[in-house]
Design an enzyme around this catalytic site. Structure first.
Site, PDB file in Angstrom:
ATOM      1  N   ASP A  52       2.334   5.387  -5.407  1.00 36.62           N
ATOM      2  CA  ASP A  52       1.604   6.621  -5.130  1.00 36.62           C
ATOM      3  C   ASP A  52       2.431   7.823  -5.576  1.00 36.62           C
ATOM      4  O   ASP A  52       3.289   8.313  -4.849  1.00 36.62           O
ATOM      5  CB  ASP A  52       1.288   6.704  -3.633  1.00 36.62           C
ATOM      6  CG  ASP A  52       0.551   7.978  -3.279  1.00 36.62           C
ATOM      7  OD1 ASP A  52       0.277   8.787  -4.194  1.00 36.62           O
ATOM      8  OD2 ASP A  52       0.239   8.176  -2.091  1.00 36.62           O
ATOM      9  N   GLY A  69      -9.265   5.536   2.303  1.00 36.61           N
ATOM     10  CA  GLY A  69      -9.947   6.255   3.382  1.00 36.61           C
ATOM     11  C   GLY A  69     -11.339   5.703   3.635  1.00 36.61           C
ATOM     12  O   GLY A  69     -12.290   6.443   3.879  1.00 36.61           O
ATOM     13  N   GLY A 110      -7.507   8.522   7.335  1.00 33.57           N
ATOM     14  CA  GLY A 110      -7.610   8.815   8.763  1.00 33.57           C
ATOM     15  C   GLY A 110      -9.020   9.193   9.160  1.00 33.57           C
ATOM     16  O   GLY A 110      -9.991   8.647   8.640  1.00 33.57           O
ATOM     17  N   ASP A 132       0.854  -1.189   0.000  1.00 34.78           N
ATOM     18  CA  ASP A 132       0.000   0.000   0.000  1.00 34.78           C
ATOM     19  C   ASP A 132       0.894   1.245   0.000  1.00 34.78           C
ATOM     20  O   ASP A 132       1.849   1.334   0.780  1.00 34.78           O
ATOM     21  CB  ASP A 132      -0.870  -0.044   1.266  1.00 34.78           C
ATOM     22  CG  ASP A 132      -1.924   1.042   1.297  1.00 34.78           C
ATOM     23  OD1 ASP A 132      -2.379   1.464   0.216  1.00 34.78           O
ATOM     24  OD2 ASP A 132      -2.322   1.439   2.423  1.00 34.78           O
ATOM     25  N   ASN A 176      -9.984   0.532   0.799  1.00 36.85           N
ATOM     26  CA  ASN A 176      -8.927   0.420   1.801  1.00 36.85           C
ATOM     27  C   ASN A 176      -9.459   0.788   3.182  1.00 36.85           C
ATOM     28  O   ASN A 176     -10.122   1.820   3.349  1.00 36.85           O
ATOM     29  CB  ASN A 176      -7.781   1.375   1.464  1.00 36.85           C
ATOM     30  CG  ASN A 176      -6.959   0.890   0.295  1.00 36.85           C
ATOM     31  OD1 ASN A 176      -7.364  -0.022  -0.437  1.00 36.85           O
ATOM     32  ND2 ASN A 176      -5.797   1.481   0.116  1.00 36.85           N
ATOM     33  N   VAL A 177      -9.132  -0.048   4.165  1.00 32.55           N
ATOM     34  CA  VAL A 177      -9.536   0.206   5.545  1.00 32.55           C
ATOM     35  C   VAL A 177      -8.307   0.069   6.429  1.00 32.55           C
ATOM     36  O   VAL A 177      -7.663  -0.977   6.432  1.00 32.55           O
ATOM     37  CB  VAL A 177     -10.607  -0.812   6.007  1.00 32.55           C
ATOM     38  CG1 VAL A 177     -10.998  -0.552   7.458  1.00 32.55           C
ATOM     39  CG2 VAL A 177     -11.837  -0.761   5.107  1.00 32.55           C
TER      40      VAL A 177
END
Ligand SMILES: [Zn+2]
Length: 279
Positions: A103, A205, A177, A81, A226-227
């Site tokens: 990213d 998020g 977050g 990730d 995504n968690v």
């Protein structure tokens, strides 16, 4: 069993559900995630950020994840990730990750395309799939106001075409977050992106977005969610509780409720994402 997310997300796209991508940095979190997947008969993406894999012990932790994935009764893909550099992605690919995210969202478009394409070229030569990001998903400090740079559909179209990336993470009002106030996802924008991009779309998020909004995003083309934050919160909150009983001294007695708390969060997410019984 290990199954590439190329297959997992293609199935999800066809059948309109999302596969949960859950971050882990230790044994208990990993166990909780995998157990939840098995109980719900759901495919799972196990993932580590750069910080998480460093904490876990690089190759040693990857080997642990790989063992869990191989032994599991459900399909599992192991993903890097938020890889920040070509070198980090190359390390993950060479180590055995099934997929990597590069990213480059903080870079200007041309530079993001250049970096992402270099990772795609290397990854594809090793049969590994790549997630790219365009439009910054910010990581605000608690309670902080933050400018959200949403994905521009025209740029997304160009980015996908020129990089050959397999999955695309989009910014549609989502943040990493904790959300300040109610998250407001831009579903109109998601539809516009979907019209010009045919590869599976990813929502970062995923913590703190209502079940209703998640379901709507999934119906409009989000295939991977995504968690992380909700898992971290469950971990630390439960650990604090668990440590209150001073008679409990065995580490595995302290950690058992933590593992159960992680499992509960993941099961709830799977139910909302619609990936239960999809193995
Ligand atoms: Zn993210």
């Amino acid at each position: 069993m290990i199954v590439s997310s190329k297959i997992l997300l293609k199935k999800a796209q066809e059948r309109k559900y999302a596969v949960g991508a859950f971050n882990t940095s230790d044994l208990e979190i990993t166990k909780g995630i995998v157990l939840a997947g098995e109980e719900m008969k759901s495919p799972i993406i196990l993932q580590t950020s750069e910080g998480e894999i460093k904490h876990g012990g690089m190759e040693v932790f990857f080997d642990t994840l790989k063992s869990f994935a191989e032994e599991a009764s459900v399909p599992i893909n192991i993903n890097l990730d938020h890889g920040k550099s070509f070198e980090m992605c190359k390390w993950a690919i060479d180590t055995g990750y099934n997929s990597v995210m590069i990213d480059g969202s903080k870079l200007e478009l041309a530079k993001n395309i250049e970096l992402t394409k270099s990772v795609v070229d290397y990854a594809h030569s090793k049969d590994v799939v790549v997630e790219g990001e365009i439009g910054l998903v910010p990581t605000p400090k608690k309670g902080e106001d933050v400018e959200i740079l949403k994905t521009n559909p025209k740029e997304a179209e160009r980015f996908v075409k020129e990089t050959g990336v397999d999955f695309l993470a989009v910014g549609i009002g989502n943040v990493h977050g904790t959300y300040k106030g109610e998250p407001k996802l831009d579903f109109g924008l998601l539809q516009e992106i979907k019209r010009v991009v045919s590869i599976p779309l990813v929502l970062h998020g995923g913590s703190g977005i209502s079940g209703e909004d998640i379901k709507k995003a999934v119906s409009l083309g989000i295939c991977k969610i995504n968690v992380n934050t909700e898992l971290r919160e469950a971990f630390t909150k439960t650990l604090r509780e668990s440590l209150k009983d001073e008679d409990v001294v065995k580490p595995y007695d302290v950690m058992e409720p933590v593992e159960e708390a992680i499992e509960k969060v993941v099961k709830n997410k799977i139910a909302i994402f619609g990936s239960a019984n999809k193995i």
